[in-house]
Design a protein around this motif. Structure first.
Motif, PDB file in Angstrom:
ATOM      1  N   SER A 154       0.822  -1.210   0.000  1.00 47.01           N
ATOM      2  CA  SER A 154       0.000   0.000   0.000  1.00 47.01           C
ATOM      3  C   SER A 154       0.860   1.265   0.000  1.00 47.01           C
ATOM      4  O   SER A 154       0.633   2.182  -0.795  1.00 47.01           O
ATOM      5  N   ILE A 155       1.864   1.304   0.880  1.00 42.66           N
ATOM      6  CA  ILE A 155       2.678   2.521   0.960  1.00 42.66           C
ATOM      7  C   ILE A 155       3.574   2.663  -0.263  1.00 42.66           C
ATOM      8  O   ILE A 155       3.821   3.774  -0.726  1.00 42.66           O
ATOM      9  N   CYS A 156       4.051   1.548  -0.814  1.00 43.62           N
ATOM     10  CA  CYS A 156       4.872   1.623  -2.035  1.00 43.62           C
ATOM     11  C   CYS A 156       4.060   2.216  -3.186  1.00 43.62           C
ATOM     12  O   CYS A 156       4.530   3.107  -3.901  1.00 43.62           O
ATOM     13  N   LYS A 157       2.853   1.716  -3.367  1.00 47.67           N
ATOM     14  CA  LYS A 157       1.996   2.219  -4.442  1.00 47.67           C
ATOM     15  C   LYS A 157       1.658   3.694  -4.230  1.00 47.67           C
ATOM     16  O   LYS A 157       1.620   4.485  -5.178  1.00 47.67           O
ATOM     17  N   LYS A 158       1.412   4.064  -2.969  1.00 47.92           N
ATOM     18  CA  LYS A 158       1.075   5.451  -2.666  1.00 47.92           C
ATOM     19  C   LYS A 158       2.241   6.376  -2.988  1.00 47.92           C
ATOM     20  O   LYS A 158       2.065   7.442  -3.589  1.00 47.92           O
ATOM     21  N   LEU A 159       3.459   5.980  -2.598  1.00 47.13           N
ATOM     22  CA  LEU A 159       4.636   6.819  -2.850  1.00 47.13           C
ATOM     23  C   LEU A 159       4.889   6.986  -4.351  1.00 47.13           C
ATOM     24  O   LEU A 159       5.228   8.080  -4.817  1.00 47.13           O
ATOM     25  N   ILE A 160       4.733   5.903  -5.102  1.00 46.93           N
ATOM     26  CA  ILE A 160       4.935   5.983  -6.556  1.00 46.93           C
ATOM     27  C   ILE A 160       3.883   6.880  -7.195  1.00 46.93           C
ATOM     28  O   ILE A 160       4.193   7.733  -8.028  1.00 46.93           O
ATOM     29  N   TYR A 161       2.620   6.706  -6.770  1.00 50.06           N
ATOM     30  CA  TYR A 161       1.528   7.509  -7.327  1.00 50.06           C
ATOM     31  C   TYR A 161       1.704   8.988  -7.017  1.00 50.06           C
ATOM     32  O   TYR A 161       1.451   9.843  -7.878  1.00 50.06           O
ATOM     33  N   ARG A 162       2.156   9.291  -5.796  1.00 51.23           N
ATOM     34  CA  ARG A 162       2.252  10.688  -5.380  1.00 51.23           C
ATOM     35  C   ARG A 162       3.559  11.359  -5.782  1.00 51.23           C
ATOM     36  O   ARG A 162       3.779  12.525  -5.461  1.00 51.23           O
TER      37      ARG A 162
END
Length: 483
Positions: free
Chosen positions: A312-320
């Protein structure tokens, strides 16, 4: 013809190259070797095999990635008239160029045939006498990361062809294993008369004298690790929560331990404030424990686990961070506005108020007020000049005085909240963290009060029996001494 045939040259002994590979090379009018730095090349010449080698790419390109891609493009460009491409060992084992060629050939509709020979890894199994079914990790010395190794499996590291590469390999392995961990340097595995196996401690790897293109490093299974990792923490937490675990840990829930995370976060902040490195290590571990604890409970309930938390946090960091992981480009000044816009889209929020409501109520009041004001400011709901903020502070202060004069407790509480909110606004305009500012003042108050109490004791007085005027004199002295 439009075809590429890729053959393996085996680990280095002519008896270990397959008959099909040798026949393909003998019958080819266009044979190309990735490198002629291989023991069977001399035998190929004796057999009359004519070939070109691509060693020149190692001299002209700036990185191994570029070497491999250039070789792949070169081989694919020769496919129209047919080409036999030969690589050391088995084409499917630790051979980056083969993967790249296969991808390019598939995109261009080019036929591909692979003729294997014995892999150098097979030769190492035999030389070292271990069963690969017990599990092993195969790594490339030129690109592996320390976190890819595993003490639960044997590790084979290829392409340790020079002292420099050996030194880099040693440093990476020493991030994971103890410095004196026993290893084996294997040279010319499977080649009669020149095969060698030398045991040594890891810290001496780059002292070895016989590095060449046929040198590999072997780390036995069950080797001692320097540090325990997050996965071992996960296993420990699983054990603590098992039926044979700790009664206290077993009975905990998300609700019962939620305050622990807040407490640990504040203890970490305190360690950071005190520049206490050992304290930071300990408190970060305590924070990590809370993450693993909640993840373990989530796993037991069938709701989520640590992998899903990390995902979840990996995807969030990449998206943001599209300016880092994508093609977007924008200035630092506009980054936070973009960040807020992405968060709104991510959460499915259509209004600014939804974002304000989402700010956790459990945050300290000053931090929550600062976040609310900042979010509103991103859409232009803000004072234009700092002078207007000063006026607002003065206005709210007067309203507190008026509320006190009226003796209305509820009114006083409301107006005092307005005053504090306007002071937070002022701190934002001054680019000062209100929480940190108040903490600094509180620390200063404690130091000065401690001074007053100590000085009173020196005078033989109990601070509780002193008058306010006497204490104030000591307070002024504290300001001069302590600042």
């Amino acid at each position: 013809m439009n075809k590429i045939t890729i053959v393996g040259l085996g680990p280095g002994d002519i008896d270990l190259i397959s008959r099909g590979a040798m026949e393909a090379l003998k019958n080819s009018k266009r044979a190309v070797l990735r490198t002629k730095e291989h023991p069977v090349v001399e035998k190929l010449i004796e057999e009359g095999v004519e070939f070109d080698s691509l060693d020149r790419y190692y001299e002209t390109e700036c990185s191994f990635e570029k070497v491999y891609s250039s070789i792949a493009e070169h081989i694919v460009s020769m496919a129209k008239e047919g080409v036999v491409y030969a690589v050391p060992g088995h084409p499917r084992v630790a051979e980056n160029t083969v993967s790249l060629i296969e991808k390019l050939a598939g995109e261009k509709g080019i036929g591909l045939e692979i003729i294997p020979s014995m892999s150098f890894v097979d030769a190492m199994f035999n030389a070292l006498g271990f069963d690969p079914s017990d599990g092993f990790v195969l790594l490339d010395a030129l690109s592996f990361k320390s976190r890819e190794v595993s003490s639960d499996k044997a590790v084979i590291i290829t392409q340790v062809y020079s002292k420099f590469v050996a030194s880099e390999t040693k440093l990476k392995l020493m991030e994971y294993y103890d410095d004196d961990q026993g290893i084996y340097v294997v040279g010319h595995a499977g080649i009669k008369g020149s095969e060698s196996i030398v045991s040594m401690p890891l810290c001496e790897l780059d002292h070895y004298k016989g590095f060449d293109h046929l040198t590999s490093v072997y780390v036995p299974r069950g080797s001692s690790k320097k540090f325990k990792d997050v996965y071992e923490l996960e296993d420990i937490m699983d054990k603590l929560r098992s039926k044979d675990g700790c009664p206290w840990d077993i009975k905990q829930t998300h609700q019962s331990i939620k305050k622990c995370l807040i407490e640990e976060a504040y203890e970490l902040a305190d360690a950071i404030e005190n520049d206490d490195v050992e304290g930071m290590i300990e408190e970060l571990g305590d924070v990590l424990l809370q993450v693993v604890f909640h993840s373990q409970i989530g796993k037991e309930e069938g709701l989520f686990n640590l992998d899903e938390v990390a995902d979840s946090i990996c995807k969030k960091l990449i998206y943001r961070h599209p300016h880092v992981f994508g093609e977007d480009k924008y200035e630092e000044a506009t980054f936070m506005k973009k960040w807020e816009d992405m968060k709104k889209a991510e959460k499915g929020e259509e209004t600014v108020a939804e974002g304000l409501i989402r700010i956790p109520r459990h945050l300290p009041a000053l931090i929550r007020a600062h976040k609310a004001q900042t979010k509103a400011a991103y859409v232009g709901f803000d004072w234009k000049e700092i002078e207007d903020v000063y006026k607002k502070v003065q206005e709210e202060y007067k309203e507190v005085v008026d509320a006190h004069a009226a003796g209305d407790i509820q009114y006083i509480q409301e107006e005092l909240g307005d005053l504090l909110f306007s002071v937070v606004n002022l701190s934002r305009f001054l680019k000062v963290d209100p929480e940190e500012s108040l903490n600094i003042t509180t620390e200063k108050f404690i130091r000065r009060f401690q001074f007053v109490e100590i000085e009173a004791a020196k005078m033989g007085k109990n601070i509780q029996d002193m008058t306010l005027e006497e204490m104030d004199m000591l307070w002024e002295a504290a300001k001069k001494v302590l600042g």
